[in-house]
Design an enzyme around this catalytic site. Structure first.
Site, PDB file in Angstrom:
ATOM      1  N   HIS A 511       0.854  -1.193   0.000  1.00 47.83           N
ATOM      2  CA  HIS A 511       0.000   0.000   0.000  1.00 47.83           C
ATOM      3  C   HIS A 511       0.887   1.240   0.000  1.00 47.83           C
ATOM      4  CE1 HIS A 511      -3.834   2.106   0.962  1.00 47.83           C
ATOM      5  NE2 HIS A 511      -3.021   2.971   1.582  1.00 47.83           N
ATOM      6  N   ASP A 559      -1.948 -10.140   0.988  1.00 48.15           N
ATOM      7  CA  ASP A 559      -1.107  -9.236   0.199  1.00 48.15           C
ATOM      8  C   ASP A 559      -1.990  -8.448  -0.754  1.00 48.15           C
ATOM      9  OD1 ASP A 559       1.008  -7.948  -0.951  1.00 48.15           O
ATOM     10  OD2 ASP A 559       1.771  -9.693  -2.049  1.00 48.15           O
ATOM     11  N   GLU A 568       0.672  -1.764   4.514  1.00 51.68           N
ATOM     12  CA  GLU A 568       1.243  -0.413   4.490  1.00 51.68           C
ATOM     13  C   GLU A 568       2.467  -0.317   5.403  1.00 51.68           C
ATOM     14  OE1 GLU A 568      -0.176   4.209   4.385  1.00 51.68           O
ATOM     15  OE2 GLU A 568      -1.334   2.845   5.635  1.00 51.68           O
TER      16      GLU A 568
END
Length: 618
Positions: A511, A559, A568
């Site tokens: 992310h 994932d 993230e």
């Protein structure tokens, strides 16, 4: 005469000089022939050559009745093996041994030569892991991007940051916090404090692997920015301004949260949030960062002094009014904090102020700062919530502060009137290390990851800092490794590394805006960027060294780019990872002038250089 080994002849060991004839052909006497008894004993030899026991598992079953009876004497069997000359037999043995040694050498060579992987390294190669973990901070840089950066999918960005503030300020630089393009001052300061601490302790290790200049560049990039974000006015009655955030605040249809766009393509409004000196948690962390960084750059005297003076000014105004403190992430000013209230909601301020005071003491040697720490440590402990006890991360510095004070007691004890406070810190750390090792106090995932905050996500950052503190404090780390760094690097039920780019399997849908959008000289608008956010394709750019948020408490990990609670990374989390990796790294093979005759790779006395045995100021 024909000398041979293994000729098809009846073999006897009863006497050495017995001759045979068969078919009219005379054979020379067979010399030095030896056999193995059925009991596996070494048999006596009639020759002067020491007997050798050879077992080729070729002995036939006895055919005569008396052969079934035990005997203390040698017997003759058809082994189909004749040794006709000692010289040839010695040659045979020598060649055999040589071949075995060659095979053994090949096996060892294959075992110990470095294994080559495409874009990857050995999963337990801490040097490579550390290099990549530092590269993540290069990928997070904002401002005029350095041309020599190892990250090639980044460029200059955020060059207008601060222009819209009132009054305008130069807020270029710093780090984007995570996969979002927001700059938060609080986690940036924590990151710089922690990275500086690792250099102060382990600069020999960094130097031995060629990463000392790299990590110092990252620290300076951050400390330069921290010097920009607060302004001490000339008037003593005017409040200090501390810029806490650049970006987002949801002031336009497109912003750093709603727009999936590379930092280089940003053209939306990036507002600035400001606080005053009563945002004590923010002020305390900035003081700690500047003070710790001043020790890192002690050889650059001018810069080091600048960092110290700025830290002292900020600490003075942050501690002068005990009734005016605020926490909850800088709520003293209406626009103070912004999204920081959501992402970095500080639960207190006392730990940051004693954290800043401790580092100021180490940076200056002024015992009045240590006096402040000793006088307020109990208040900070009272402010610590039950769920945060024993946890070191951006919101709680109490545990790390106790480690620093324990270090002071062990190696540079100042005696009265500090011994009571320092002794309390030592006991706290002793209990903490034991609690890390106890499965009754902290739960673990089925794969062995310690859960220091089981009801909170992102468990890897807590495990990383626990490994760092454990290694720094004691040799208990051997029991902590599976709970921390090795788990992160692939020793887990998912059999994947949670550090991007490391190992054979790692997250590929991180992310992160810059990593997920191709670096192709094309400008992508906010609506165009959404295609990359929701794409099922792997990120086109590998965000080397980024530690993602990690699995849930059952070791499960998804994932997915649109699930930031799994994928993230943040600069604060990666700082903990770097700290753990350098602590775990083997010491250099040499002893520098700062090694103090220890073989741990730690600078035992460097942190105390500015300290003097002087009474506290009154």
């Amino acid at each position: 005469m024909v000398n041979s080994i293994g000729s098809p002849t009846h073999t006897s060991a009863s006497h050495a000089d017995r001759s045979y004839s068969s078919g009219g052909i005379d054979h020379q006497p067979v010399r030095f022939v030896h056999t193995i008894s059925e009991a596996g004993r070494l048999l006596p030899s009639a020759s002067q050559w020491s007997s050798i026991e050879l077992d080729f598992h070729l002995a036939p079953q006895p055919k005569t009745t008396y052969d079934s009876l035990p005997s203390q004497y040698s017997k003759s069997f058809d082994y189909e093996l004749v040794i006709t000359d000692k010289k040839y037999f010695k040659r045979f043995v020598s060649v055999s041994i040589f071949i075995l040694l060659v095979i053994l050498a090949i096996v060892l060579l294959v075992q110990f030569l470095p294994h080559k992987h495409k874009h990857h390294g050995n999963q337990k190669n801490i040097t490579l892991a550390l290099n990549q973990a530092l590269m993540f901070f290069d990928a997070q840089k904002s401002g005029n991007y350095p041309s020599n950066s190892p990250v090639k999918f980044r460029g200059s960005s955020g060059l207008q940051d601060g222009n819209t503030s009132n009054p305008p300020a130069d807020l270029k630089g710093g780090f984007y916090d995570s996969g979002k393009n927001i700059k938060f001052s609080f986690p940036t300061a924590y990151t710089i404090t922690l990275l500086s601490w690792t250099v102060i302790e382990y600069h020999d290790k960094y130097g031995s692997i060629g990463e000392l200049d790299h990590v110092k560049d990252i620290i300076r990039w951050g400390s330069d920015y921290l010097l920009k974000i607060f302004d001490h006015p000339n008037s003593t009655t005017s409040p200090i301004i501390i810029y806490s955030q650049v970006g987002s605040n949801h002031t336009s249809s497109y912003n750093d949260v709603t727009c999936w766009q590379r930092p280089e393509d940003m053209n939306y409004l990036r507002p600035v949030s400001a606080c005053n000196e009563t945002a004590s948690d923010l002020a305390g962390e900035i003081v700690a960062a500047l003070s710790a960084a001043s020790i890192v750059f002690k050889e650059d005297t001018g810069y080091s002094i600048k960092l110290i003076h700025s830290a002292e000014k900020l600490f003075e105004v942050a501690t002068k009014n005990d009734t005016g403190h605020h926490q909850g992430t800088y709520t003293a000013v209406e626009d103070c904090g912004g999204e920081a209230r959501t992402y970095y909601n500080s639960s207190g301020y006392q730990d940051e102020l004693i954290w800043g005071g401790t580092w100021l003491f180490f940076a200056t040697g002024n015992t009045s700062y240590l006096g402040y720490v000793a006088g307020n440590f109990n208040a900070a402990e009272g402010e610590e919530t039950a769920s945060e006890q024993g946890v070191f991360y951006w919101n709680n510095k109490l545990t790390a502060n106790a480690v620093l004070l324990t270090r002071l007691r062990y190696f540079h004890d100042l005696g009265y009137p500090y011994e009571v406070g320092l002794g309390s810190s030592s006991k706290k750390i002793d209990l903490l290390i034991c609690s890390y090792l106890s499965h009754k106090i902290y739960n673990r995932t089925p794969g062995g990851l310690i859960l220091l905050r089981p009801d909170h996500g992102e468990p890897l950052q807590f495990a990383a800092t626990a490994s760092f503190l454990g290694k720094l404090y004691s040799d208990y780390l051997e029991l902590l490794r599976r709970s921390g760094v090795n788990y992160i690097l692939g020793d887990n039920p998912m059999k994947m590394s949670y550090m991007v780019g490391f190992g054979n399997k790692y997250p590929t849908h991180v992310h992160h805006r810059a990593a997920s959008i191709p670096w192709d000289d094309q400008h992508y608008s906010c609506p165009e960027g959404d295609r990359w956010l929701y794409s099922k394709d792997p990120n086109p750019n590998i965000l080397y060294g980024a530690m993602v948020a990690g699995p849930d408490k059952f070791d499960n990990f998804l994932d997915d780019r649109d699930k930031p609670w799994f994928t993230e990374p943040t600069i604060a989390s990666n700082a903990g990872l770097v700290a753990a990796l350098i602590a775990l790294h083997d010491p250099p093979p040499y002893k520098s002038s700062d090694s103090n005759d220890n073989n741990l790779g730690i600078d035992l006395t460097g942190i105390f250089e500015n300290l003097q045995l002087a009474p506290p100021a009154t």
